[in-house]
Design a protein around this motif. Structure first.
Motif, PDB file in Angstrom:
ATOM      1  N   GLU A 396       0.883  -1.324  -0.148  1.00 37.06           N
ATOM      2  CA  GLU A 396       0.057   0.017   0.079  1.00 37.06           C
ATOM      3  C   GLU A 396       0.794   1.175   0.000  1.00 37.06           C
ATOM      4  N   GLY A 397       2.198   1.001  -0.002  1.00 38.75           N
ATOM      5  CA  GLY A 397       2.911   2.360  -0.262  1.00 38.75           C
ATOM      6  C   GLY A 397       3.510   2.744   1.191  1.00 38.75           C
ATOM      7  N   ASN A 398       3.190   2.218   2.306  1.00 39.83           N
ATOM      8  CA  ASN A 398       3.581   2.640   3.733  1.00 39.83           C
ATOM      9  C   ASN A 398       4.529   1.334   4.361  1.00 39.83           C
ATOM     10  N   SER A 399       4.963   0.571   3.553  1.00 44.75           N
ATOM     11  CA  SER A 399       5.545  -0.699   4.204  1.00 44.75           C
ATOM     12  C   SER A 399       6.641  -0.898   3.146  1.00 44.75           C
ATOM     13  N   PRO A 400       7.758  -1.770   3.613  1.00 47.32           N
ATOM     14  CA  PRO A 400       8.671  -2.363   2.811  1.00 47.32           C
ATOM     15  C   PRO A 400       7.816  -3.763   2.088  1.00 47.32           C
ATOM     16  N   GLY A 401       7.301  -3.625   1.046  1.00 48.93           N
ATOM     17  CA  GLY A 401       6.730  -4.833   0.598  1.00 48.93           C
ATOM     18  C   GLY A 401       5.111  -4.964   1.148  1.00 48.93           C
ATOM     19  N   SER A 402       4.686  -6.304   1.232  1.00 51.28           N
ATOM     20  CA  SER A 402       3.261  -6.381   1.847  1.00 51.28           C
ATOM     21  C   SER A 402       3.319  -5.976   3.170  1.00 51.28           C
ATOM     22  N   PRO A 403       2.062  -5.292   3.788  1.00 44.87           N
ATOM     23  CA  PRO A 403       2.330  -4.889   5.217  1.00 44.87           C
ATOM     24  C   PRO A 403       2.010  -6.133   6.228  1.00 44.87           C
ATOM     25  N   VAL A 417      21.244 -12.692   9.118  1.00 44.45           N
ATOM     26  CA  VAL A 417      21.115 -11.501  10.059  1.00 44.45           C
ATOM     27  C   VAL A 417      20.488 -10.256   9.476  1.00 44.45           C
ATOM     28  N   HIS A 418      19.482  -9.459   9.371  1.00 46.54           N
ATOM     29  CA  HIS A 418      19.175  -8.343   8.637  1.00 46.54           C
ATOM     30  C   HIS A 418      18.232  -7.463   9.549  1.00 46.54           C
ATOM     31  N   ASN A 419      18.127  -6.243   8.648  1.00 49.98           N
ATOM     32  CA  ASN A 419      17.306  -5.312   9.531  1.00 49.98           C
ATOM     33  C   ASN A 419      15.873  -5.056   8.644  1.00 49.98           C
ATOM     34  N   HIS A 420      15.233  -4.260   8.703  1.00 47.56           N
ATOM     35  CA  HIS A 420      13.883  -3.988   8.169  1.00 47.56           C
ATOM     36  C   HIS A 420      13.527  -2.794   7.677  1.00 47.56           C
ATOM     37  N   ALA A 421      14.417  -2.272   6.659  1.00 50.55           N
ATOM     38  CA  ALA A 421      14.251  -0.940   5.862  1.00 50.55           C
ATOM     39  C   ALA A 421      13.900  -0.072   7.056  1.00 50.55           C
ATOM     40  N   TRP A 422      14.489   0.003   8.020  1.00 47.79           N
ATOM     41  CA  TRP A 422      13.985   1.118   9.094  1.00 47.79           C
ATOM     42  C   TRP A 422      12.511   1.438   9.016  1.00 47.79           C
ATOM     43  N   ALA A 423      11.969   0.329   9.136  1.00 44.18           N
ATOM     44  CA  ALA A 423      10.603   0.411   9.355  1.00 44.18           C
ATOM     45  C   ALA A 423      10.248  -0.235  10.959  1.00 44.18           C
ATOM     46  N   SER A 424       8.933   0.029  11.144  1.00 39.69           N
ATOM     47  CA  SER A 424       8.507  -0.560  12.707  1.00 39.69           C
ATOM     48  C   SER A 424       7.945  -1.679  12.136  1.00 39.69           C
ATOM     49  N   ALA A 425       7.980  -2.725  13.193  1.00 38.52           N
ATOM     50  CA  ALA A 425       7.140  -3.948  12.855  1.00 38.52           C
ATOM     51  C   ALA A 425       6.570  -4.570  14.152  1.00 38.52           C
ATOM     52  N   TYR A 493       6.095   2.097   7.809  1.00 39.67           N
ATOM     53  CA  TYR A 493       7.262   3.112   7.837  1.00 39.67           C
ATOM     54  C   TYR A 493       6.779   4.262   8.844  1.00 39.67           C
ATOM     55  N   ARG A 494       7.786   4.714   9.371  1.00 39.23           N
ATOM     56  CA  ARG A 494       7.428   6.051  10.112  1.00 39.23           C
ATOM     57  C   ARG A 494       6.647   7.116   9.470  1.00 39.23           C
ATOM     58  N   GLU A 495       5.689   7.840  10.100  1.00 39.46           N
ATOM     59  CA  GLU A 495       5.017   8.900   9.200  1.00 39.46           C
ATOM     60  C   GLU A 495       6.017  10.062   8.706  1.00 39.46           C
ATOM     61  N   ASN A 496       7.253  10.190   9.321  1.00 38.81           N
ATOM     62  CA  ASN A 496       8.070  11.120   8.821  1.00 38.81           C
ATOM     63  C   ASN A 496       9.220  10.633   8.126  1.00 38.81           C
ATOM     64  N   ASP A 497       8.991   9.329   7.693  1.00 40.95           N
ATOM     65  CA  ASP A 497      10.088   8.652   6.798  1.00 40.95           C
ATOM     66  C   ASP A 497       9.636   8.973   5.331  1.00 40.95           C
ATOM     67  N   HIS A 500      11.583   5.868   2.417  1.00 45.14           N
ATOM     68  CA  HIS A 500      10.827   4.523   2.059  1.00 45.14           C
ATOM     69  C   HIS A 500      11.813   3.315   1.471  1.00 45.14           C
ATOM     70  N   TYR A 501      12.792   3.492   2.045  1.00 48.63           N
ATOM     71  CA  TYR A 501      13.939   2.327   1.674  1.00 48.63           C
ATOM     72  C   TYR A 501      13.243   0.983   1.564  1.00 48.63           C
ATOM     73  N   GLU A 502      13.225   0.170   0.408  1.00 46.99           N
ATOM     74  CA  GLU A 502      12.796  -0.874   0.031  1.00 46.99           C
ATOM     75  C   GLU A 502      13.177  -2.145   0.478  1.00 46.99           C
ATOM     76  N   PHE A 503      14.365  -2.246   0.751  1.00 44.50           N
ATOM     77  CA  PHE A 503      15.106  -3.563   0.993  1.00 44.50           C
ATOM     78  C   PHE A 503      15.386  -3.965   2.604  1.00 44.50           C
ATOM     79  N   PHE A 504      15.404  -5.081   2.762  1.00 47.36           N
ATOM     80  CA  PHE A 504      16.026  -5.666   3.999  1.00 47.36           C
ATOM     81  C   PHE A 504      17.540  -5.905   3.794  1.00 47.36           C
ATOM     82  N   ASP A 505      18.389  -5.269   4.381  1.00 45.03           N
ATOM     83  CA  ASP A 505      19.696  -5.440   4.435  1.00 45.03           C
ATOM     84  C   ASP A 505      20.016  -6.516   5.104  1.00 45.03           C
TER      85      ASP A 505
END
Length: 539
Positions: A396-403, A417-425, A493-497, A500-505
């Motif tokens: 929907e444009g507010n998360s990395p991939g499907s929410p 070992v990975h992160n989450h595109a600086w999103a909350s989860a 993603y955060r409201e102020n982000d 919208h980085y789309e990748f999990f590193d």
């Protein structure tokens, strides 16, 4: 060491202020027993234990936010040596006036060096610094006050060396500066580190104080009276750490004494505390050190770490609240609250017949999930790093991939070992059990050795969370030898982000590099159920 002996030793150190520096601090933590963690079996980590207090095998362990933490801050004796004895040890050392280091060459670089606090004397700023040149031996972060007539004044600084952190505060008078020096954990390098980038954070706290009330229960009245004449209160002022802005990453802290008001003695630390209450910014002054990205800032000091475990409000007890074993949904950040509201209810679960069909399809040759897992082996560089992603709904444009993503974890399989595109989860276990291993941030490029900082096991119905500032980097592992685990992951993603980085590193440990995974789907939820029940019907 018995409790009585331990605190008797503390009192002896209180009275002996001739020593110049504290002993090296072990910044860590209860040794985790993650037997199959291949990188370092002897890594010291915290371990979170819900519903009860864990007592470490070391008598000097303390509990912080439900984690077992050993010596996470310098002992009271070290604090007294560092600041009460400062008048004798550091006479004449006063740091006042504007920073003299020339400004950086570009406006962008200058902005990356500056951390501004919304509240004077309170907040935390984290610099993601590039690995300095081999010739850089030290760098400094200035504690700044904005002057009424314009300009800035440095009232203290943090000095970082490879194996040592030093915090110095000015008192603004012709009196000694207050200083705390702390050696870091052996093997930890703060300047010539292996990864390409590393976080260093500074926390300012003008409000909180630590008393010595706990000593009343364990010392005689004579010793307590003597101790009272030396020190009344310790004020927690400045903390320095690395990695995520969490107390378990603490490297050094400076505390100042406050003398009893009825003693008629001038309080030498009063001006230093006043200066700290006016600090409005941090500034990285050393030009040889560059900053990878804009600094991260939170408006609160680093005091204690919120538990990674979320329980419904009607399950919280007074004991759990007092022990900080868990948090309730209302304590989550805004985005995580919304995600919990979707998946936290009791009806978000896996039906028994669906779980049986999934187990059968995974373990039976020729079935859909068995064949898919065989095809996916090696996607993350290791044969045991394989799992299945099942999406629910479109991006929907507010998360990395499907929410909303169901993840299926075969026995003994794990993620990298990975992160989450600086999103909350928010993550909920629907079937089986999963272990989450927490790590400090991955570097921007060259990863070095990942730094594991803790782990926790979650069972059916358990919920955990992560944000850009806490628990963002982890590895999920199904430790069960013969039972599948099913979880549901939700992201926002955060409201102020606005990036919208789309990748999990993720960490490719085999080739020692950071890779980028774009969240995708192996099946839709509807297709998954169709395929596994089709397999199950043919048994």
């Amino acid at each position: 060491m018995s409790v009585d002996t331990h605190y008797h030793s503390i009192l002896e150190n209180f009275c002996n202020i001739e020593h110049s520096h504290p002993a090296p601090q072990q910044v860590a933590l209860h040794t985790g027993h993650v037997d199959d963690y291949e990188t370092d079996h002897n890594l010291e980590v915290f371990s979170f234990h819900p519903h009860h207090h864990h007592r470490s095998d070391s008598d000097d362990a303390v509990s912080v936010a439900g984690f077992s933490v050993r010596n996470v801050a310098p002992s009271l004796s070290h604090a007294v040596v560092g600041v009460v004895g400062a008048a004798a040890k550091y006479a004449g050392e006063v740091i006042v006036g504007a920073a003299t280091t020339p400004p950086p060459t570009t406006t962008e670089e200058a902005a990356r060096r500056l951390v501004e606090f919304k509240i004077k004397g309170q907040g935390t700023g984290a610099y993601n610094i590039n690995r300095p040149s081999p010739y850089t031996e030290v760098f400094q972060i200035s504690l700044r006050v904005n002057l009424d007539g314009g300009g800035v004044q440095s009232v203290g600084h943090v000095t970082v060396r490879d194996d040592q952190v030093e915090i110095t505060l000015s008192n603004g008078l012709k009196l000694p500066a207050y200083k705390q020096i702390q050696q870091v954990k052996e093997g930890k390098q703060l300047i010539h580190f292996e990864p390409s980038t590393q976080f260093i954070w500074v926390s300012i706290d003008k409000e909180n104080r630590r008393g010595i009330i706990f000593a009343i229960l364990i010392v005689s009245s004579f010793l307590l009276l003597y101790l009272y004449n030396i020190l009344y209160l310790l004020f927690l002022l400045v903390r320095v750490g690395h990695g995520y802005m969490m107390s378990l990453n603490l490297l050094c802290e400076l505390v100042l004494p406050r003398l009893p008001e009825d003693k008629g003695v001038e309080d030498p630390a009063a001006q230093a505390r006043l200066n700290l209450a006016r600090v409005s910014a941090l500034y990285l002054t050393t030009k040889q050190v560059t900053v990878w990205e804009a600094p991260k800032v939170i408006q609160y000091p680093v005091l204690r770490d919120a538990s990674p475990v979320v329980v419904p409000a009607d399950k919280m007890t007074l004991e759990m609240l007092a022990n900080e074993d868990c948090i309730v949904p209302a304590m989550l950040p805004t985005e995580a609250q919304a995600l919990y509201g979707v998946i936290g209810g009791p009806m978000i679960t896996v039906k028994a017949e669906d779980a049986a069909a999934i187990e059968y399809s995974i373990k039976t040759p020729g079935c859909h999930l068995y064949d898919l897992l065989k095809k996916k082996k090696g996607d993350f560089g290791e044969p045991d790093m394989v799992y299945i992603r099942v999406t629910m709904g479109e991006n929907e444009g507010n998360s990395p991939g499907s929410p909303y993503v169901m993840e299926i974890w075969p026995p003994l399989m794990k993620s990298p070992v990975h992160n989450h595109a600086w999103a909350s989860a928010v993550i909920k276990v629907l079937y089986g059990e999963i272990t989450s291993r927490y790590f400090n941030p991955l570097a921007a490029d060259v990863p070095g050795k990942p730094e594991m900082i803790g782990h926790h096991c979650y069972g059916v119905g358990d919920v955990t969370w992560l944000t850009p500032e806490m628990y963002q980097t982890h590895q999920l592992f199904n430790h069960h030898p013969d039972k599948t685990c099913i979880t549901i992951q939700t992201y926002r993603y955060r409201e102020n982000d606005i990036s919208h980085y789309e990748f999990f590193d993720w960490l490719d440990g085999k080739n020692c590099r950071i890779e980028h995974f774009k969240p995708d789907s192996d099946y839709s939820y509807v297709d998954l159920l169709k395929f596994v029940h089709d397999d199950y019907s043919k048994r």
